[in-house]
Design a protein around this motif. Structure first.
Motif, PDB file in Angstrom:
ATOM      1  N   PRO A   1       6.314   3.464  15.377  1.00 23.08           N
ATOM      2  CA  PRO A   1       5.471   2.070  15.263  1.00 23.08           C
ATOM      3  C   PRO A   1       4.122   2.198  14.621  1.00 23.08           C
ATOM      4  O   PRO A   1       3.662   1.895  13.657  1.00 23.08           O
ATOM      5  CB  PRO A   1       5.484   1.402  16.847  1.00 23.08           C
ATOM      6  N   ASP A   2       3.391   3.409  15.129  1.00 21.50           N
ATOM      7  CA  ASP A   2       1.816   3.504  14.789  1.00 21.50           C
ATOM      8  C   ASP A   2       1.983   4.019  13.238  1.00 21.50           C
ATOM      9  O   ASP A   2       1.178   3.564  12.506  1.00 21.50           O
ATOM     10  CB  ASP A   2       1.139   4.493  15.409  1.00 21.50           C
ATOM     11  N   GLU A   3       2.966   5.028  13.362  1.00 24.24           N
ATOM     12  CA  GLU A   3       3.115   5.450  11.737  1.00 24.24           C
ATOM     13  C   GLU A   3       3.507   4.574  10.813  1.00 24.24           C
ATOM     14  O   GLU A   3       2.848   4.477   9.585  1.00 24.24           O
ATOM     15  CB  GLU A   3       4.229   6.431  12.017  1.00 24.24           C
ATOM     16  N   PHE A   4       4.415   3.533  11.302  1.00 27.70           N
ATOM     17  CA  PHE A   4       4.798   2.568  10.041  1.00 27.70           C
ATOM     18  C   PHE A   4       3.581   1.487   9.825  1.00 27.70           C
ATOM     19  O   PHE A   4       3.516   1.130   8.571  1.00 27.70           O
ATOM     20  CB  PHE A   4       6.197   1.860  10.610  1.00 27.70           C
ATOM     21  N   SER A   5       2.928   1.288  10.750  1.00 27.81           N
ATOM     22  CA  SER A   5       1.742   0.293  10.469  1.00 27.81           C
ATOM     23  C   SER A   5       0.840   0.998   9.751  1.00 27.81           C
ATOM     24  O   SER A   5       0.002   0.228   8.931  1.00 27.81           O
ATOM     25  CB  SER A   5       1.106  -0.380  11.992  1.00 27.81           C
ATOM     26  N   GLY A   6       0.542   2.334   9.918  1.00 24.90           N
ATOM     27  CA  GLY A   6      -0.287   3.143   9.308  1.00 24.90           C
ATOM     28  C   GLY A   6      -0.112   2.853   7.596  1.00 24.90           C
ATOM     29  O   GLY A   6      -0.702   2.852   6.902  1.00 24.90           O
ATOM     30  N   ILE A   7       1.285   3.015   7.207  1.00 22.80           N
ATOM     31  CA  ILE A   7       1.744   2.982   5.950  1.00 22.80           C
ATOM     32  C   ILE A   7       1.402   1.684   5.420  1.00 22.80           C
ATOM     33  O   ILE A   7       0.705   1.544   4.295  1.00 22.80           O
ATOM     34  CB  ILE A   7       3.381   3.372   5.893  1.00 22.80           C
ATOM     35  N   ILE A   8       1.609   0.742   6.083  1.00 23.16           N
ATOM     36  CA  ILE A   8       1.317  -0.681   5.535  1.00 23.16           C
ATOM     37  C   ILE A   8      -0.368  -0.839   5.478  1.00 23.16           C
ATOM     38  O   ILE A   8      -0.860  -1.203   4.335  1.00 23.16           O
ATOM     39  CB  ILE A   8       1.831  -1.807   6.587  1.00 23.16           C
ATOM     40  N   THR A   9      -1.147  -0.446   6.472  1.00 20.60           N
ATOM     41  CA  THR A   9      -2.665  -0.549   6.291  1.00 20.60           C
ATOM     42  C   THR A   9      -2.956   0.415   5.129  1.00 20.60           C
ATOM     43  O   THR A   9      -3.859  -0.077   4.434  1.00 20.60           O
ATOM     44  CB  THR A   9      -3.253   0.085   7.729  1.00 20.60           C
ATOM     45  N   GLN A  10      -2.500   1.467   4.940  1.00 19.70           N
ATOM     46  CA  GLN A  10      -2.936   2.180   3.516  1.00 19.70           C
ATOM     47  C   GLN A  10      -2.560   1.589   2.627  1.00 19.70           C
ATOM     48  O   GLN A  10      -3.484   1.630   1.564  1.00 19.70           O
ATOM     49  CB  GLN A  10      -2.107   3.748   3.649  1.00 19.70           C
ATOM     50  N   LEU A  11      -1.500   0.779   2.500  1.00 23.31           N
ATOM     51  CA  LEU A  11      -1.071   0.169   1.001  1.00 23.31           C
ATOM     52  C   LEU A  11      -2.197  -1.066   0.958  1.00 23.31           C
ATOM     53  O   LEU A  11      -2.799  -0.964  -0.254  1.00 23.31           O
ATOM     54  CB  LEU A  11       0.418  -0.625   1.304  1.00 23.31           C
ATOM     55  N   PHE A  12      -2.492  -1.719   1.945  1.00 18.64           N
ATOM     56  CA  PHE A  12      -3.357  -2.650   1.852  1.00 18.64           C
ATOM     57  C   PHE A  12      -4.741  -2.193   1.357  1.00 18.64           C
ATOM     58  O   PHE A  12      -5.500  -2.822   0.644  1.00 18.64           O
ATOM     59  CB  PHE A  12      -3.798  -3.482   3.185  1.00 18.64           C
ATOM     60  N   ASN A  13      -5.168  -0.999   1.862  1.00 24.20           N
ATOM     61  CA  ASN A  13      -6.438  -0.336   1.618  1.00 24.20           C
ATOM     62  C   ASN A  13      -6.300   0.318   0.330  1.00 24.20           C
ATOM     63  O   ASN A  13      -7.597   0.221  -0.569  1.00 24.20           O
ATOM     64  CB  ASN A  13      -6.894   0.714   2.531  1.00 24.20           C
ATOM     65  N   ARG A  14      -5.272   0.703  -0.176  1.00 19.72           N
ATOM     66  CA  ARG A  14      -5.362   1.466  -1.480  1.00 19.72           C
ATOM     67  C   ARG A  14      -4.904   0.850  -2.893  1.00 19.72           C
ATOM     68  O   ARG A  14      -5.225   1.449  -3.577  1.00 19.72           O
ATOM     69  CB  ARG A  14      -4.710   2.968  -1.259  1.00 19.72           C
ATOM     70  N   VAL A  15      -4.002  -0.298  -2.615  1.00 21.77           N
ATOM     71  CA  VAL A  15      -3.110  -0.733  -3.949  1.00 21.77           C
ATOM     72  C   VAL A  15      -4.106  -1.884  -4.456  1.00 21.77           C
ATOM     73  O   VAL A  15      -4.273  -2.949  -3.724  1.00 21.77           O
ATOM     74  CB  VAL A  15      -1.725  -1.196  -3.514  1.00 21.77           C
ATOM     75  N   PRO A  16      -4.732  -1.794  -5.604  1.00 22.23           N
ATOM     76  CA  PRO A  16      -5.728  -2.778  -5.776  1.00 22.23           C
ATOM     77  C   PRO A  16      -5.145  -4.166  -6.208  1.00 22.23           C
ATOM     78  O   PRO A  16      -5.930  -5.081  -5.731  1.00 22.23           O
ATOM     79  CB  PRO A  16      -6.163  -2.378  -7.425  1.00 22.23           C
ATOM     80  N   ASN A  17      -3.862  -4.378  -6.640  1.00 25.51           N
ATOM     81  CA  ASN A  17      -3.533  -5.552  -6.720  1.00 25.51           C
ATOM     82  C   ASN A  17      -2.534  -6.131  -5.688  1.00 25.51           C
ATOM     83  O   ASN A  17      -1.754  -7.120  -5.794  1.00 25.51           O
ATOM     84  CB  ASN A  17      -2.586  -5.787  -8.067  1.00 25.51           C
ATOM     85  N   ILE A  18      -2.636  -5.602  -4.232  1.00 27.77           N
ATOM     86  CA  ILE A  18      -1.699  -6.040  -3.273  1.00 27.77           C
ATOM     87  C   ILE A  18      -1.679  -7.429  -2.848  1.00 27.77           C
ATOM     88  O   ILE A  18      -0.771  -8.029  -2.292  1.00 27.77           O
ATOM     89  CB  ILE A  18      -1.995  -5.148  -2.044  1.00 27.77           C
ATOM     90  N   ASP A  19      -2.856  -8.100  -3.309  1.00 26.92           N
ATOM     91  CA  ASP A  19      -2.915  -9.322  -2.921  1.00 26.92           C
ATOM     92  C   ASP A  19      -2.054 -10.417  -3.610  1.00 26.92           C
ATOM     93  O   ASP A  19      -2.028 -11.610  -3.655  1.00 26.92           O
ATOM     94  CB  ASP A  19      -4.543 -10.011  -2.891  1.00 26.92           C
ATOM     95  N   GLN A  20      -1.600  -9.829  -4.716  1.00 23.99           N
ATOM     96  CA  GLN A  20      -0.808 -10.709  -5.779  1.00 23.99           C
ATOM     97  C   GLN A  20       0.774 -10.708  -5.398  1.00 23.99           C
ATOM     98  O   GLN A  20       1.418 -11.279  -6.169  1.00 23.99           O
ATOM     99  CB  GLN A  20      -0.936 -10.121  -7.029  1.00 23.99           C
ATOM    100  N   ALA A  21       1.102 -10.146  -4.259  1.00 24.02           N
ATOM    101  CA  ALA A  21       2.380  -9.980  -3.836  1.00 24.02           C
ATOM    102  C   ALA A  21       2.690 -10.256  -2.022  1.00 24.02           C
ATOM    103  O   ALA A  21       1.755  -9.833  -1.487  1.00 24.02           O
ATOM    104  CB  ALA A  21       3.222  -8.843  -4.130  1.00 24.02           C
ATOM    105  N   VAL A  22       3.708 -10.668  -1.823  1.00 25.49           N
ATOM    106  CA  VAL A  22       3.886 -10.735  -0.102  1.00 25.49           C
ATOM    107  C   VAL A  22       4.686  -9.383   0.158  1.00 25.49           C
ATOM    108  O   VAL A  22       5.556  -8.728  -0.495  1.00 25.49           O
ATOM    109  CB  VAL A  22       4.994 -11.782   0.125  1.00 25.49           C
ATOM    110  N   ILE A  23       3.696  -8.857   1.203  1.00 21.78           N
ATOM    111  CA  ILE A  23       4.535  -7.406   1.585  1.00 21.78           C
ATOM    112  C   ILE A  23       5.390  -7.665   2.447  1.00 21.78           C
ATOM    113  O   ILE A  23       5.299  -8.509   3.797  1.00 21.78           O
ATOM    114  CB  ILE A  23       3.506  -6.223   2.022  1.00 21.78           C
ATOM    115  N   SER A  24       6.635  -6.952   2.388  1.00 26.69           N
ATOM    116  CA  SER A  24       7.803  -7.304   3.184  1.00 26.69           C
ATOM    117  C   SER A  24       8.094  -5.914   3.947  1.00 26.69           C
ATOM    118  O   SER A  24       7.883  -4.835   3.574  1.00 26.69           O
ATOM    119  CB  SER A  24       8.682  -7.764   2.607  1.00 26.69           C
TER     120      SER A  24
END
Ligand code: KIV
Ligand code: ZN
Length: 521
Positions: A177-200
């Motif tokens: 669980p910590d590892e997986f939430s870490g992946i999602i957090t990194q995506l939100f921190n590093r992908v510049p256009n992440i706000d243009q899609a829903v993350i599933s």
């Protein structure tokens, strides 16, 4: 106000692809209607390019379902995407879900190319899918084991190409669980256009962490969870929809998250899926297991009698389990049956009261008392589409016993022909199946035969679940009767009709030159 989590149900895709026997179009439609009533936002209902039957069922469901968005799966290949677009185009709005592997092991060992090729294919696939619909989901298969730099690049490019939802699957159920939430957090921190899609997120349950990982991901910002009823799916299955929904409901204040799921539909939907998919639910399964709301030890029973809140964090009623027992006998009238069905959560349109009442009286005469399980079992039988049946059993007689050779005689109608046959066997079911084999013009192998008591008491209904292999495919049949030999015969005739329907669909598709037989990567 709590944030809404989009519930994406994949019972009819990831769940169905893992069954021993594929479902008929009619059965898939029954499940789709139940899932719609459950209130899911998006339902993934198949992989149209994989077989003519899948194409047909996706099309039928897309034409019928109105309150959930219907979605179908494709590899990142033009032909797959076109099959999705064609099958779904009968719906006003629909989603195409396209995917490709992104982990090193999948890219090198399975796809045998390099990451840049995969990036290019993904971008092309998303752009092509967007020519059919503006609702396109892209999945990075095996994202849980994908190097984070590659994952960030892929997510950014997919969104740039037009993906409106980007799914991060833990395909092999490997992450913590910590590892997986870490992946999602990194995506939100590093992908510049992440706000243009829903993350599933789409988590498999190989180590029993699918639900925990899904929750960890939504805590990190994901807003869609992919799941299945009863957690069915590849290998150990997917995150269980009913667990996700009830966690978010029971702990809403702490999590500040909610869903559109109608909780009181959970039990009914779970039973239907278990029954049609021939996948029994383990007794201690959270939310929908037979024991999920029973209290066994004296101390617990004493506590619950004093106050249910001592040992119950959710009520059985909240998931649609009705605790009142009614004594139904042959003296109970139609209105009592109608009332009981309503209490069990069924709509009047779910059943034909006259048919159900007729079956009820026959059973009540045989058994004396009829229970809720019996009513539901009769309803499931009634929902089988017998009008189109090609094979019908007109007559059956079986003799068996100690020091007697088991013998069966049958009369079977096949279209407008009838055949009368008799056979012996090493038991009554063997004799019966041999007689039926003689009356049909193809060979099949019995893969599994399971018999169980449905309901309560010694005189409960006998339920036979049968899986038969024919031309490399498994077919499922189900029979229910107070007589277990009759139940066995009904199950086999059900299988024969499912094989006949599959033959007819394949023939029709061959004539129209549709694509056939590929498997999900
Ligand atoms: O588990 C998985 O990665 C999948 C994808 C096709 C989304 O089922
Ligand atoms: Zn999956």
């Amino acid at each position: 106000m709590s944030d809404k989590i989009i519930i994406f149900d994949t019972t009819l895709r990831d769940g169905e692809q893992a069954l021993n026997a594929s479902l008929s179009v009619h059965e898939k439609l029954q499940i789709a209607l139940a899932i719609e009533r459950l209130g899911v936002d998006v339902m993934e209902v198949g992989f149209p390019v994989s077989s003519p039957g899948d194409f047909e069922s996706v099309q039928k469901i897309a034409a019928t379902i109105k309150n959930s968005r219907v979605c179908a799966l494709s590899r990142a290949i033009e032909g797959d995407i076109k099959a999705c677009g064609d099958a779904l185009s009968v719906a006003e709005q629909f989603r195409i879900h396209t995917f490709i592997s992104t982990s090193d092991v999948h890219v090198k060992e399975k796809l045998r190319c390099d990451f840049q090729d995969v990036l290019d294919m993904a971008v092309k696939a998303v752009k092509y899918a967007r020519t059919f619909t503006d609702d396109v989901e892209f999945s990075c298969e095996d994202a849980g084991r994908t190097p984070i730099d590659n994952l960030c690049r892929m997510v950014e490019m997919a969104i740039k190409a037009g993906a409106t939802t980007v799914n991060i699957p833990d395909t092999v159920g490997y992450t913590l669980p910590d590892e997986f939430s870490g992946i999602i957090t990194q995506l939100f921190n590093r992908v510049p256009n992440i706000d243009q899609a829903v993350i599933s997120v789409h988590c498999h349950n190989d180590m029993g962490l699918a639900v925990a990982n899904s929750l960890a991901a939504v805590n990190a910002g994901a807003r869609q969870i992919e799941c299945t009823v009863n957690g069915i799916g590849e290998r150990a299955g997917n995150a269980a929809l009913e667990e996700i929904a009830m966690i978010l409901r029971t702990r809403e204040k702490q999590l500040n998250l909610s869903t559109n799921i109608k909780h009181t539909e959970i039990s009914r939907t779970s039973k239907l899926v278990s029954h049609l998919c021939n996948m029994p639910v383990q007794a201690n399964k959270a939310i929908v297991g037979g024991n999920a709301f029973s209290h066994s030890s004296g101390i617990h029973q004493d506590g619950v009698l004093k106050s249910r809140s001592t040992y119950e964090i959710m009520t059985p009623e909240s998931v649609g389990i009705n605790q009142n027992k009614l004594n139904l006998t042959s003296r109970s009238g139609r209105h009592v049956i109608k009332h009981r069905m309503a209490e069990l959560g069924y709509l009047e349109t779910d059943f034909d009261l006259e048919e159900l009442y007729k079956d009820f009286l026959i059973l009540a005469d045989k058994k004396g008392q009829v229970f809720d399980d019996d009513l539901e079992a009769m309803l499931f039988m009634e929902q089988q589409d017998h009008k189109q049946d090609h094979y019908k059993l007109d007559y059956l007689s079986v003799q068996s016993g100690l020091n007697v050779i088991a013998t069966a005689s049958i009369q079977l109608s096949t279209g407008d022909k009838t055949a009368e046959k008799a056979a012996t066997g090493n038991g009554p079911v063997d004799a019966l199946f041999s007689a039926i084999r003689q009356a049909i013009d193809f060979e099949f192998d019995v893969v599994s035969y399971r018999i169980s008591a449905k309901g309560e008491g010694e005189d409960s209904l006998g339920q036979v679940e049968l899986i038969v292999a024919w031309q490399g495919r498994n077919f499922h049949g189900f029979g229910l009767a107070t007589d277990i030999i009759e139940a066995s015969a009904k199950a086999l005739v059900h299988v024969l009709n499912n094989i006949y329907r599959a033959q007819t669909v394949a023939l029709l598709k061959q004539q129209s030159q549709a694509p056939t037989n590929v498997n999900t990567g």
